[in-house]
Structure formats: C-alpha cells, structure tokens
Design a protein around this motif. Sequence first.
Motif, PDB file in Angstrom:
ATOM      1  N   GLY A 151       0.645  -1.209  -0.259  1.00 45.46           N
ATOM      2  CA  GLY A 151      -0.357  -0.107   0.447  1.00 45.46           C
ATOM      3  C   GLY A 151       0.821   1.267   0.538  1.00 45.46           C
ATOM      4  N   TRP A 152       2.265   1.347   0.548  1.00 45.50           N
ATOM      5  CA  TRP A 152       3.116   2.151   0.536  1.00 45.50           C
ATOM      6  C   TRP A 152       3.481   2.383  -0.855  1.00 45.50           C
ATOM      7  N   LEU A 153       4.111   1.493  -0.876  1.00 43.36           N
ATOM      8  CA  LEU A 153       4.848   1.817  -2.329  1.00 43.36           C
ATOM      9  C   LEU A 153       3.863   1.929  -3.634  1.00 43.36           C
ATOM     10  N   VAL A 154       2.849   1.185  -3.703  1.00 45.14           N
ATOM     11  CA  VAL A 154       1.930   2.205  -4.679  1.00 45.14           C
ATOM     12  C   VAL A 154       2.029   3.600  -4.712  1.00 45.14           C
ATOM     13  N   GLY A 155       1.371   4.092  -3.524  1.00 44.33           N
ATOM     14  CA  GLY A 155       1.236   5.644  -3.357  1.00 44.33           C
ATOM     15  C   GLY A 155       2.616   6.087  -3.999  1.00 44.33           C
ATOM     16  N   LEU A 156       3.775   5.232  -2.975  1.00 45.62           N
ATOM     17  CA  LEU A 156       5.697   5.879  -4.454  1.00 45.62           C
ATOM     18  C   LEU A 156       4.987   6.001  -5.466  1.00 45.62           C
ATOM     19  N   TYR A 157       5.223   4.477  -5.867  1.00 47.85           N
ATOM     20  CA  TYR A 157       5.314   4.073  -7.255  1.00 47.85           C
ATOM     21  C   TYR A 157       4.219   3.693  -8.308  1.00 47.85           C
ATOM     22  N   GLY A 158       3.327   3.654  -7.589  1.00 43.13           N
ATOM     23  CA  GLY A 158       2.573   3.657  -9.126  1.00 43.13           C
ATOM     24  C   GLY A 158       2.799   2.341  -9.394  1.00 43.13           C
ATOM     25  N   ALA A 159       2.162   1.842 -10.826  1.00 46.58           N
ATOM     26  CA  ALA A 159       2.135  -0.529 -11.071  1.00 46.58           C
ATOM     27  C   ALA A 159       3.600  -0.255 -11.150  1.00 46.58           C
ATOM     28  N   HIS A 160       4.771   0.287 -11.063  1.00 49.07           N
ATOM     29  CA  HIS A 160       5.936  -0.148 -10.544  1.00 49.07           C
ATOM     30  C   HIS A 160       6.427  -0.995  -9.662  1.00 49.07           C
ATOM     31  N   ALA A 161       5.757  -0.563  -8.661  1.00 51.19           N
ATOM     32  CA  ALA A 161       5.228  -1.477  -7.542  1.00 51.19           C
ATOM     33  C   ALA A 161       5.052  -2.614  -7.517  1.00 51.19           C
ATOM     34  N   TYR A 162       5.031  -3.360  -8.781  1.00 50.36           N
ATOM     35  CA  TYR A 162       4.804  -4.758  -9.220  1.00 50.36           C
ATOM     36  C   TYR A 162       5.942  -5.281  -8.679  1.00 50.36           C
ATOM     37  N   LEU A 163       7.021  -4.248  -9.078  1.00 51.93           N
ATOM     38  CA  LEU A 163       8.790  -4.940  -9.194  1.00 51.93           C
ATOM     39  C   LEU A 163       8.957  -5.233  -7.847  1.00 51.93           C
ATOM     40  N   ILE A 164       8.614  -4.236  -6.985  1.00 49.58           N
ATOM     41  CA  ILE A 164       8.922  -5.654  -5.818  1.00 49.58           C
ATOM     42  C   ILE A 164       8.211  -6.259  -5.619  1.00 49.58           C
ATOM     43  N   ALA A 165       7.169  -6.970  -5.862  1.00 50.92           N
ATOM     44  CA  ALA A 165       6.585  -8.337  -6.168  1.00 50.92           C
ATOM     45  C   ALA A 165       6.949  -8.909  -6.640  1.00 50.92           C
TER      46      ALA A 165
END
Length: 399
Positions: free
Chosen positions: A358-372
């Motif tokens: 939830g925190w990462l989506v706020g910062l990076y949007g869809a690019h947070a999927y790279l963390i997944a």
Amino acid sequence: MALPEARLRPSPELRTTAFYFTYYMGPGAAVMFLPIWLSEKGIGTEQIGLINAVPVFAILAFNLIIGRVADRAKDWRQVIVIGALIAGIVPIGLFFVNEFWGILLFWTLAALPGGAVTPVLDAATMRMTRRNGSDFGTIRAWGTVGYMLFNALTGFLVVWFGSAIFVPLFVGLALLRAAAALQLPAFRAPADQVTVASVRPVAGKLREVITKPWFILPLIGFSIIFGTHYILNAFASLLWKEQGISENIIGPLIALGALSEAGMMFLWRRFGGRVSARHLILASAIMSVLRWTAMAFSPPVWALVLLQLTHGITYALGYLGCVHFIANWTSEDIAAETQSLFTVSQQVMSVLALVSFGWLVGLYGAHAYLIASAAAVVGALCIWLSLRMMQPKEDVAVG
C-alpha cells in the motif's frame, strides 16, 4: 429388491464436492459487495480496512489450535461440521447491527470458524482422495466455481433488489454451507487401512517436521508467492482504473484469473502425477516473477488478458503442489495441523505484503509490482534450496 443404502448414497467425493461448491459462495458475494454495503452504512475506508483485517488476525490466532484439535478428534469431519454450523448461525446477527463496532464483531465471528477450518478441510479431502484413488484438484475446483458464480450473480441481485439484498444473501449462503456440511463423509482412514501418505511419514510430531529445512522452505517460498497475489486482489483494479481501463473491462479481467485457477484444478490430474510437487511449486514461482515484472509496466488490455490467464500457474499450480507436498511427507496424525501451519504462513505473508505494498503503490504506482517480482524471486530460491537439500521421492508425483 431394494438396493443397499451404501449404493443409494452419493460417494464421499461427491458429497465433499457439494460442500466445496457452497464453501466459497459467501466470500464470493462479500468480495463483490461488502465494501459498498459498508460504505452505504456510513463506514469510512479505514474502518472498512479494519473490518477486513481483523478476521485475518483472528484466524491467525486460532488456525494451529483448530488443526491440532482436528488431528486429535476421531475424524476431521467433526471439526469441519462444527465450524460450518457456527459460521452459518453467527451471520444472522448482521440483521441487527448498523454501526462499525457491531458489524466488526459479527463479521469477525462469522469469518473466524470458516477460515479456521479451511486447512482442516483441505487436509482431510487430500487424505480421502489419496486413499480412494480420486482427484483432490477436481473437488477443490468446484469451490472456485462457487466463488465465481456469486462474484457475478451478486452484482445482478443488487441491481434487481437493491443493496438490502446483501445481508439476506450472505446469511442464506452461510446457512446453505452449514446444511451441506451435515452430509460430509468420514475422512480418516479406517484403523486397518494404510494410506499412501502414511507409509513413509517424516515424523509424528509437527515440531520435528518444521525443523527440517528442506520441508519448511518450499512452504515459506510459496507463502511469499501467495502474499504477492494478495497484492493483486487489493490493488489491481485501482491501478488498472488509473491506467485508464474502464470498470466493464476490469470486472472480466478479474474473472479471468479465477477461471484460470479453476481450469488448472480441473486439469491437475492429467499431469500432476508426472512431476514432483516441489518442481511444480518452483514453476509457479518462476511464472510469478515474469507476471509481476510485466504488470509493473502497465501493459495494454490484450497483454493483461494473457497475464490473468497465467493465474492458474502462478497460484493454483503452486497451491496444489504444496497440498500434495504436505500429504506426501507427513502422516495422518499431524495432517490438519501441518496444513494449518501452512495457512498461517500464507496469511502472515499476505498481511506483510498488503501493509508494505500500500505504501509502495503510493510512491511508485504500478512499478511497485517490481517489488512483488523480487519477492517472488526470494520464494523461488527457497524452493530451489529445498530441492538441493532433499531430492523428490522416486515414485509418483511427489516431493
């Protein structure tokens, strides 16, 4: 001449399939409409989050206890039926509450027994199908079918009858599940009958099993993978909408994932016995890395269709592999407790994923999927290490 009663009664597999079919109908309806119903009650988004999160923590606290009790009972059926009956009666209280605390109480009490007996049901069904030479995947697939059915049907019912239909619908589905539980068969093997899984058990105590790294690593690895799928459930529709995809496309995209999951479960028997369980779990992890990496770059709808169709590999294949892996290496006396431990591991990873993403989506949007995707790499490494430590059994589909 009258046929014997045993000939007239449906098979244990058919009765268990009927229960699985009803088991996820209520959750299917809730996923579709619970947030909207709560919002109409004047409950804010933070409180809606609590109403969804508190049952998960409650289930975490009780899973292992319920699994241990079930393993010590005469048959796993007793715990499953009691859980279904409680989960059928408690939601009636939702008719009498309209504010946050009352809804939180009854929703938690309604979700707890069903969630706590899920691993017991999976373990019991797996042992029964192993003993009878039938297919766990086909039986479990009907649970996903029931879930999909009420994902779709609830929307139509709300349009036809208004939002007031939600509580009667949910309570009715909970009571239907309770009624279906009463016809469940006995699951445990007779004392004089040896099951496939009990021929070579790892140990008779859970603590002895979980201290073996080669056994626990694949379960931790897939739990990480499972956590990344919770990210999809929580944020995919929001990210797709921000990407400019309309709601009438988002709904079918979500349904494609469930359809792929059910398809994999139905097809499991055609290939599941030819490859070791851990190799199948590893395949699900590798595909998850590819799926989340692609999702990070906001692909067009046609690509999202293909990515959603991989859900049968990234989730269902890994889940079935884990259930079979547990059955292959443990004895019946710890079957439900081990499955409950696996469920707890998945839930812990899911909570961690939801909070952090939830925190990462706020910062990076869809690019947070790279963390997944990076998390899925860690899961794959856990499974690979297990295979390096202990090779699969040489017989059928296993280890």
